[in-house]
Scaffold this active site. Sequence first.
Site, PDB file in Angstrom:
ATOM      1  N   ASP A 242      16.663  14.156 -22.605  1.00  0.00           N
ATOM      2  CA  ASP A 242      16.302  14.749 -21.708  1.00  0.00           C
ATOM      3  C   ASP A 242      15.340  13.465 -22.157  1.00  0.00           C
ATOM      4  OD1 ASP A 242      15.783  15.543 -19.021  1.00  0.00           O
ATOM      5  OD2 ASP A 242      15.216  17.535 -20.231  1.00  0.00           O
TER       6      ASP A 242
ATOM      7  N   GLU B 130      15.677   8.620 -18.433  1.00  0.00           N
ATOM      8  CA  GLU B 130      15.098   7.215 -18.290  1.00  0.00           C
ATOM      9  C   GLU B 130      13.864   6.205 -18.540  1.00  0.00           C
ATOM     10  OE1 GLU B 130      14.422  10.376 -16.706  1.00  0.00           O
ATOM     11  OE2 GLU B 130      16.357  10.239 -15.719  1.00  0.00           O
TER      12      GLU B 130
ATOM     13  N   ASP C 155      18.212  17.039 -11.698  1.00  0.00           N
ATOM     14  CA  ASP C 155      16.905  18.156 -10.873  1.00  0.00           C
ATOM     15  C   ASP C 155      16.922  18.441  -9.958  1.00  0.00           C
ATOM     16  OD1 ASP C 155      15.915  18.798 -13.780  1.00  0.00           O
ATOM     17  OD2 ASP C 155      14.163  17.807 -13.776  1.00  0.00           O
TER      18      ASP C 155
END
Length: 780
Positions: free
Chosen positions: A402, A405, A485
């Site tokens: 997760d 980025e 999300d």
Amino acid sequence: MLSCVPCRDMCLKKVTRENDALTLTLERGTQRIVPVDARTVRILYSRSEPMQMTAPKPCLADLPSFSDWSFSEDERFVYVKLPELQIRIDKTTNRFFYTDRDGRLLLKERKERSKELTEIPVYRLAKEASETAYVDTADGRKPVIRDAARVQTGTAYHTRLHLEFDPEEALYGLGQHEEGFHSLRGSCVYLNQANRTIAIPFFVSTKGYGVFVNTCSPSVFYDNEEGSCFYTEADPEMDFFFMNGGNMDGVIRCFRKITGKAAMLPKWAFGYIQSQERYESQEEILAVAGEYRKRGIGLDCIVLDWMSWPDGQWGQKSFDPLRFPDPDAMISALHENHIRFMISIWPNMSDHSPDIRAFQEQDLLLPGTDIYNALDANARKLYWSQVKEGLFSHGVDAWWCDNSEPVCPEWTENERPENAGNFERYCRQVADHIPAPYTNAFGLYHAMAVYEGQRSCDDKRRVVNLTRSGYPGQQRFGTILWSGDISASWDTLRRQIAAGLQFCASGMPYWTVDIGAFFVKNGTPWYWNGEYDRGAEDPAYCELFTRWYQWAAFLPVFRGHGTDVRRELWHFDRKEAPFYQALQEANRLRYQLLPYIYTTAAGVYLEDGLIMRPLSYGFTEDKNTWDIFDQYLFGDALMVCPVTRPMLFGEGADGKMERSVYLPAGTCWYDFYSGKQYEGGQWITAEAPLERIPVFARAGAIIPMTKAALSVAELSDELTLRVYAGADSRFSLYEDDGDGYGYEKGVYRHRVLTFDDQTNEVCEDGQPVTCAKVTIIHAT
């Protein structure tokens, strides 16, 4: 009057073949044309003379030399000829024309100044004079530089490649964007990594060519009133590949040759994966898994989201002993029920985490952050060593990388920023932590750390890495990308279908979503903007969730996840409508189709194919398909038509259980459920009852199916071959051990199934089928 000084920067002075490359010396700068194979060339442009080759870029696979090409020149042009591609170069303007072997124009560059370089300084953060604050978001802690001194470390270029497209072509790709682009013509697309954006600097044309810009920096593609251009923010040189694939699937094969083959996922990864924000204890995980088994619902993996670590030790790669007192026993119990265990791991670590100390001591954090420097090979090895010791040693099967980025400026804003402004902030802020020419590639390096680490110590289990940030080449590392999300609405569902298709059109095979969206309710942050505050108590959300789940059953990876509302299927057992029964039926159908799905997935590796594709990839000659992005091909045989509007509950519901479907020309189509046949090249109204979404099979399709099961491991070897008459056909059924890397060495089997439409005979390896039940569907 002012004096006009002609620009002669791009005028060609000299042409030289040097081994397997052609060097073009310009009035200002150097270009190099490097043929890769019969269909592909690499083109580089720099101001340096001679051209200085930079360090190898992480997107690329090993590219062997290629010498089967020639060049010639006359007074006006230089001609480069490959077996399947030709380039004509104007000596005065340096304008390139790309044609196929027969001279058919594929693409041309702008007439003047088609390639531009603007030199810029590159800086790094002066660590001794920086002040970092952290902002808590629904996506974890985000670093924000409040005050810093910066030191120049060199220079780079803004690059601009100006192109002229055919008015009658469509373009696809450039990754995943929540806007839900159809054809990219007329669009402006910002390629910077974000929670809901995956930047892939590669596009494909309906004319059968593709362009891959080999950059790791943020970039922008635009095709509008300002022209048509691919811009990169900070690169040591302009570097791109042109591919003549012959058709759109051929372009994907060319792309994979450049960036590497996609690793196969284990067979279990194509079963259902249940996640939730978040399971809080060992007891809860085992209870949920047990309930799935008790209810007879297929489940192959359960996921532990964040906070697996001890309280206050964000990102620590070990289990909290209070909530997970015996992870070995927990995972063993799951394995006994044929359920795998995936865990969320993060690239950042809090100051209270023991894991961060080793990175601090070795100066292996990104400047101004608590994030490990995945661009550094030593940091990647250290990261994996901690994962191995704290998690892998307990039997963890798969990873959820997760926040890869890992810096999202927009997630720290109170209001949603516009795309252009957010792109500027991304370029400026992320370059404080990651060198400007590499700011888009952190996720690629992070995936490399996990893949190379696991393969160094275990070749019996294929790497599975669910991650949110992707880049070309990442398919080599066993990654599944998901769309971030997102928030619950019918509009989001429609856009997500298009976003996933564009991502796969970008050459990346494995994609999934949070079924029903991550955010369901409407909260204070701009991104927490779902439309269903009552959650599963609202039948309107239950209907949306059901349609989302039915669509996701036909995605490469089938996974539920989210916050606000529990996502286990039984929470949708409502009296208003049989949502739960429809969800169970979609789950069963997924497992019944596993032989077909796994064979299609094998083609991703063996044939450099895709599992899901826009209709235009399979039916390019039918221009009606070019702008359809709420239907798609699932493998070669099936067309999936998700339901994208409310029919029973909520605003806009009209009780009509149907949707319009376009049947591409060039073949007949069968309703997958009823067997009714239709001619292609027409729109029809298809039935869409709550228990299913429309699915169609093309004439000649051979669909191997099996009985539904509780897991992939429990699937029966007894197959049913569903054959749709109307054309001769062939299907090569793939079988292997379902895990491990034997497939890389040819350890697998193909069972070649054929159908003769004249004789109505189905054969396996040339002999009439005797080991499977055969159902032949004829026109009704």
